[in-house]
Design a protein around this motif. Structure first.
Motif, PDB file in Angstrom:
ATOM      1  N   ASN A 151      25.206  42.940 -19.118  1.00 31.13           N
ATOM      2  CA  ASN A 151      24.230  41.774 -18.649  1.00 31.13           C
ATOM      3  C   ASN A 151      23.119  41.807 -19.686  1.00 31.13           C
ATOM      4  O   ASN A 151      22.680  40.729 -20.001  1.00 31.13           O
ATOM      5  N   MET A 152      22.671  42.818 -20.305  1.00 27.52           N
ATOM      6  CA  MET A 152      21.556  42.841 -21.361  1.00 27.52           C
ATOM      7  C   MET A 152      22.164  42.041 -22.704  1.00 27.52           C
ATOM      8  O   MET A 152      21.325  41.162 -23.128  1.00 27.52           O
ATOM      9  N   LEU A 153      23.370  42.405 -22.906  1.00 27.91           N
ATOM     10  CA  LEU A 153      23.934  41.691 -24.376  1.00 27.91           C
ATOM     11  C   LEU A 153      24.073  40.166 -24.142  1.00 27.91           C
ATOM     12  O   LEU A 153      23.745  39.505 -25.003  1.00 27.91           O
ATOM     13  N   ARG A 154      24.408  39.865 -22.851  1.00 21.70           N
ATOM     14  CA  ARG A 154      24.765  38.574 -22.647  1.00 21.70           C
ATOM     15  C   ARG A 154      23.459  37.749 -22.643  1.00 21.70           C
ATOM     16  O   ARG A 154      23.481  36.495 -23.176  1.00 21.70           O
ATOM     17  N   GLU A 155      22.467  38.391 -21.981  1.00 21.10           N
ATOM     18  CA  GLU A 155      20.976  37.840 -21.926  1.00 21.10           C
ATOM     19  C   GLU A 155      20.465  37.566 -23.411  1.00 21.10           C
ATOM     20  O   GLU A 155      19.844  36.597 -23.660  1.00 21.10           O
ATOM     21  N   ILE A 156      20.761  38.459 -24.128  1.00 20.30           N
ATOM     22  CA  ILE A 156      20.125  38.549 -25.628  1.00 20.30           C
ATOM     23  C   ILE A 156      21.055  37.272 -26.177  1.00 20.30           C
ATOM     24  O   ILE A 156      20.280  36.648 -26.908  1.00 20.30           O
ATOM     25  N   GLU A 157      22.245  37.204 -26.108  1.00 17.97           N
ATOM     26  CA  GLU A 157      23.004  36.111 -26.925  1.00 17.97           C
ATOM     27  C   GLU A 157      22.270  34.708 -26.450  1.00 17.97           C
ATOM     28  O   GLU A 157      22.278  33.883 -27.308  1.00 17.97           O
ATOM     29  N   LYS A 158      22.267  34.730 -24.968  1.00 14.18           N
ATOM     30  CA  LYS A 158      21.878  33.336 -24.818  1.00 14.18           C
ATOM     31  C   LYS A 158      20.410  33.104 -25.008  1.00 14.18           C
ATOM     32  O   LYS A 158      20.084  32.053 -25.198  1.00 14.18           O
ATOM     33  N   SER A 159      19.346  34.083 -25.083  1.00 11.57           N
ATOM     34  CA  SER A 159      18.005  33.885 -25.255  1.00 11.57           C
ATOM     35  C   SER A 159      17.924  33.247 -26.880  1.00 11.57           C
ATOM     36  O   SER A 159      16.885  32.688 -26.902  1.00 11.57           O
ATOM     37  N   GLY A 160      18.713  33.647 -27.769  1.00 10.12           N
ATOM     38  CA  GLY A 160      18.437  33.147 -28.938  1.00 10.12           C
ATOM     39  C   GLY A 160      17.217  33.639 -29.681  1.00 10.12           C
ATOM     40  O   GLY A 160      16.807  33.518 -30.749  1.00 10.12           O
ATOM     41  N   GLN A 161      16.528  34.740 -29.036  1.00 12.80           N
ATOM     42  CA  GLN A 161      15.498  35.461 -29.568  1.00 12.80           C
ATOM     43  C   GLN A 161      15.947  36.569 -30.391  1.00 12.80           C
ATOM     44  O   GLN A 161      17.318  36.996 -30.130  1.00 12.80           O
ATOM     45  N   PRO A 162      15.265  37.018 -31.658  1.00 15.20           N
ATOM     46  CA  PRO A 162      15.822  37.727 -32.620  1.00 15.20           C
ATOM     47  C   PRO A 162      15.885  39.241 -31.877  1.00 15.20           C
ATOM     48  O   PRO A 162      15.038  39.429 -30.891  1.00 15.20           O
ATOM     49  N   LEU A 163      16.635  40.310 -32.409  1.00 14.62           N
ATOM     50  CA  LEU A 163      16.813  41.430 -31.748  1.00 14.62           C
ATOM     51  C   LEU A 163      15.420  41.965 -31.764  1.00 14.62           C
ATOM     52  O   LEU A 163      15.255  42.895 -30.793  1.00 14.62           O
ATOM     53  N   SER A 164      14.531  42.169 -32.835  1.00 14.98           N
ATOM     54  CA  SER A 164      13.429  42.692 -32.875  1.00 14.98           C
ATOM     55  C   SER A 164      12.563  42.399 -31.580  1.00 14.98           C
ATOM     56  O   SER A 164      11.736  43.264 -31.074  1.00 14.98           O
ATOM     57  N   TRP A 165      12.671  41.358 -31.234  1.00 10.52           N
ATOM     58  CA  TRP A 165      12.009  40.705 -30.161  1.00 10.52           C
ATOM     59  C   TRP A 165      12.221  41.391 -28.853  1.00 10.52           C
ATOM     60  O   TRP A 165      11.442  42.010 -28.109  1.00 10.52           O
ATOM     61  N   TRP A 166      13.529  41.832 -28.773  1.00  7.35           N
ATOM     62  CA  TRP A 166      14.042  42.718 -27.526  1.00  7.35           C
ATOM     63  C   TRP A 166      13.611  44.076 -27.569  1.00  7.35           C
ATOM     64  O   TRP A 166      13.076  44.742 -26.728  1.00  7.35           O
ATOM     65  N   VAL A 167      13.801  44.493 -28.895  1.00  7.67           N
ATOM     66  CA  VAL A 167      13.364  45.888 -29.107  1.00  7.67           C
ATOM     67  C   VAL A 167      11.840  46.012 -28.715  1.00  7.67           C
ATOM     68  O   VAL A 167      11.351  46.921 -28.187  1.00  7.67           O
TER      69      VAL A 167
END
Ligand code: CMC
Length: 395
Positions: free
Chosen positions: A237-253
């Motif tokens: 669910n998290m990976l799909r949300e990351i993909e959809k968001s278009g935000q860079p990975l550093s933003w999620w970290v």
């Protein structure tokens, strides 16, 4: 506190002694009955590992054939259990169905209730090992509105599970050997992990001499949470949300590091491993092999790429480095399940299917241990002091 210590989350409490699984979180070592997980994943099968965990030794050829025969004899569910499935809503989470059906097995197999008889304990273990694939697959098929498939004794354990899940009754079903072997490896990796939350739950429930089906149902309930077995579902669910968001990975970290944000990197961190989880290494390699076989551009490849990049960003981040947070077993397993056609709602069910052997082996060990007694932790009381009851009309 008097004569006991305050230890929330059991950070420093050994609740039992056990000869089943050894875990060194600093070294990243995991042994089942002394055998390294890497060797078992490479050379063994899940059913052989079941024998090993339950009996403490690897079987010889005759013992293995006997064991396989016993397990295949118990794969069917009592006819009335089918009716039990139909009592659930179609859109019930397959974990909800599984926890109910496993608990209900004690209503069907009364002879298992003599838990002091080692032979009957073995029989309960065999029944659980054999019936879990059927229960898991039926939970899925019921949720999809599909007819139940019946176990096929000519098939190996994991092949039979794939058949139970995916066969169309009127058509021949071809088993993909790579998928069957990948499933075998994933089940081996999840089979036991010493005194985690669900195993401790099984031991605690069983310590009152409750029957094994009830104790294992308690374990399934505990496994369901996203901090434990539910993490594999939460990762996808998290990976799909990351993909959809278009935000860079550093933003999620950065979000994961923010103490005011409840978001955590799912599939990262472990109570015991302060080094790379050895299971995650094997699963990452397995995911590589499986995805190589799929056509380029498939959606699971994209999720896997995000997961690998996210791992790199986190592993180079001071927050994660200083806290020894590494990917755990759940980080890459979901990508493999998806590639097998197993939907996200079934991920934790897959974990439960594999962990059943760990639960029942630990329960069996506890029941045979003369020193074991009812589990009864104490508490640090922080409530009101003794006070006088005031009748309602005077409050
Ligand atoms: N993302 C961000 N920060 C984290 C994470 C994470 N995934 N995991 C731990 N931390 C931080 C946590 O905030 C704490 O920071 P601080 O010291 O500044 O307060 C520190 O690391 C220690 O964490 P903890 O929560 O005190 O550690 P724990 O041993 O109580 O929890 C855990 C272990 C697995 C529940 C936790 O790491 C977590 O929630 N991970 C995400 C869920 C997950 O992947 N669970 C699967 C576990 S493995 C399979 C299984 O057991 O079923």
């Amino acid at each position: 506190l008097g004569y006991f210590t305050y230890d929330p989350g059991f950070m420093a409490t050994a609740s039992c002694s056990s000869q089943i699984t050894y875990l060194d979180g600093d070294e990243g070592t995991l042994l089942y009955r002394g055998y390294p997980i890497e060797q078992l994943a490479e050379h063994s099968t899940f059913l052989e590992v079941c024998y090993l965990l339950l009996n403490g030794k690897l079987p010889n050829m005759i013992e293995m054939v006997d064991f396989e025969n016993i397990i295949t004899r118990h794969t069917l569910l009592h006819d009335q259990v089918q009716g039990f499935f139909r009592g659930f809503r179609r859109d019930a989470h397959p974990m909800a169905t599984m926890v109910g059906v496993v608990g209900a097995l004690s209503a069907f197999y009364h002879d298992d209730l003599n838990i002091h008889d080692p032979e009957q304990r073995q029989r309960s273990a065999h029944r659980l090992i054999a019936k879990m694939p059927t229960i898991a697959a039926w939970s899925y098929r019921y949720s999809m509105g599909l007819p139940f498939n019946y176990p096929q004794n000519r098939l190996k354990y994991t092949e039979d599970f794939l058949h139970l899940m995916f066969a169309v009754p009127t058509e021949p079903y071809e088993i993909d050997p790579l998928m069957a072997r990948a499933l075998d490896i994933i089940l081996i990796l999840h089979a036991d992990h010493e005194q985690n939350a669900s195993t401790s739950t099984v031991r605690l429930a069983g310590s009152s001499e409750a029957n094994p089906f009830a104790a294992v149902a308690a374990g399934i309930a505990s496994l369901w949470g996203p901090a434990h077995g539910g993490a594999n579902e939460a990762v996808i669910n998290m990976l799909r949300e990351i993909e959809k968001s278009g935000q860079p990975l550093s933003w999620w970290v950065d979000r994961a590091k923010d103490k005011n944000d409840r978001f955590r990197l799912m599939g990262f961190g472990h109570r015991v491993y302060k080094n790379y989880d050895p299971r995650a290494k094997i699963i990452r390699e397995l995911a590589n092999q499986i995805l190589d076989r799929l056509p380029p551009g498939n959606p699971n490849q994209k999720l896997f790429d995000i997961a690998r990049e996210l791992e790199q960003v986190a592993l180079h981040d001071d927050y994660f480095k200083s806290r020894n947070l590494y990917p755990n077993v759940d980080f890459y397993s979901g990508v493999i399940f998806l590639s097998m056609g197993i939907p996200v709602s079934m991920f934790t069910v897959m974990f439960a299917l594999a962990r059943t052997i760990g639960w029942i082996s630990q329960w069996n060990e506890m029941m045979g241990d003369e020193e074991s007694r009812i589990g009864r932790p104490r508490q640090l009381y922080t409530g009101a002091e003794k006070r006088i009851y005031v009748p309602m009309d005077q409050r």
